[in-house]
Design a protein around this motif. Sequence first.
Motif, PDB file in Angstrom:
ATOM      1  N   ASP A  19      41.639  18.408  -4.861  1.00  0.00           N
ATOM      2  CA  ASP A  19      42.365  19.217  -5.835  1.00  0.00           C
ATOM      3  C   ASP A  19      43.827  18.795  -5.859  1.00  0.00           C
ATOM      4  OD1 ASP A  19      40.108  20.674  -6.443  1.00  0.00           O
ATOM      5  OD2 ASP A  19      40.516  22.225  -4.940  1.00  0.00           O
ATOM      6  N   PRO A  20      44.498  18.937  -7.002  1.00  0.00           N
ATOM      7  CA  PRO A  20      45.909  18.563  -7.068  1.00  0.00           C
ATOM      8  C   PRO A  20      46.763  19.520  -6.237  1.00  0.00           C
ATOM      9  CG  PRO A  20      45.230  19.601  -9.104  1.00  0.00           C
ATOM     10  CD  PRO A  20      43.988  19.408  -8.280  1.00  0.00           C
ATOM     11  N   LEU A  21      47.925  19.024  -5.816  1.00  0.00           N
ATOM     12  CA  LEU A  21      48.823  19.844  -5.017  1.00  0.00           C
ATOM     13  C   LEU A  21      49.338  21.030  -5.831  1.00  0.00           C
ATOM     14  CD1 LEU A  21      50.344  20.160  -2.353  1.00  0.00           C
ATOM     15  CD2 LEU A  21      52.137  18.723  -3.297  1.00  0.00           C
ATOM     16  N   ARG A  25      49.934  24.867 -14.480  1.00  0.00           N
ATOM     17  CA  ARG A  25      50.660  26.129 -14.679  1.00  0.00           C
ATOM     18  C   ARG A  25      51.832  26.245 -13.697  1.00  0.00           C
ATOM     19  NH1 ARG A  25      50.304  31.155 -12.204  1.00  0.00           N
ATOM     20  NH2 ARG A  25      50.912  32.894 -13.517  1.00  0.00           N
ATOM     21  N   THR A  26      51.580  25.901 -12.436  1.00  0.00           N
ATOM     22  CA  THR A  26      52.635  25.969 -11.420  1.00  0.00           C
ATOM     23  C   THR A  26      53.771  25.016 -11.745  1.00  0.00           C
ATOM     24  OG1 THR A  26      50.991  26.556  -9.751  1.00  0.00           O
ATOM     25  CG2 THR A  26      53.101  25.749  -8.959  1.00  0.00           C
ATOM     26  N   ALA A  27      53.430  23.803 -12.176  1.00  0.00           N
ATOM     27  CA  ALA A  27      54.461  22.828 -12.513  1.00  0.00           C
ATOM     28  C   ALA A  27      55.315  23.303 -13.684  1.00  0.00           C
ATOM     29  CB  ALA A  27      53.813  21.489 -12.841  1.00  0.00           C
ATOM     30  N   ILE A  28      54.682  23.901 -14.685  1.00  0.00           N
ATOM     31  CA  ILE A  28      55.438  24.394 -15.837  1.00  0.00           C
ATOM     32  C   ILE A  28      56.367  25.519 -15.430  1.00  0.00           C
ATOM     33  CG2 ILE A  28      55.190  25.651 -18.028  1.00  0.00           C
ATOM     34  CD1 ILE A  28      52.708  23.929 -18.531  1.00  0.00           C
TER      35      ILE A  28
END
Length: 74
Positions: A19-21, A25-28
């Motif tokens: 899974d990505p770190l 949504r979190t990055a945005i």
Amino acid sequence: MSSPAPTPNPTTQLPSEPDPLFTQRTAIILLGGAFIGLVVGALTFLGGGSAAGAVLAGLAGAGASVMGLHKLIG
């Protein structure tokens, strides 16, 4: 006589990608908070505030906006 070729076991799965770190949504949310914090800090500094005051205002603005964006972007 040759033996028949082994049939693949359907329960054996290839290893999936990790899974990505961060999710998208979190990055945005974090990028939006950083942008808002930079704007608040720059406006504070340009408005005659000290550099330390501008940094504190930017950090407070970033923290508050991350919490707000977290609630807003669902």
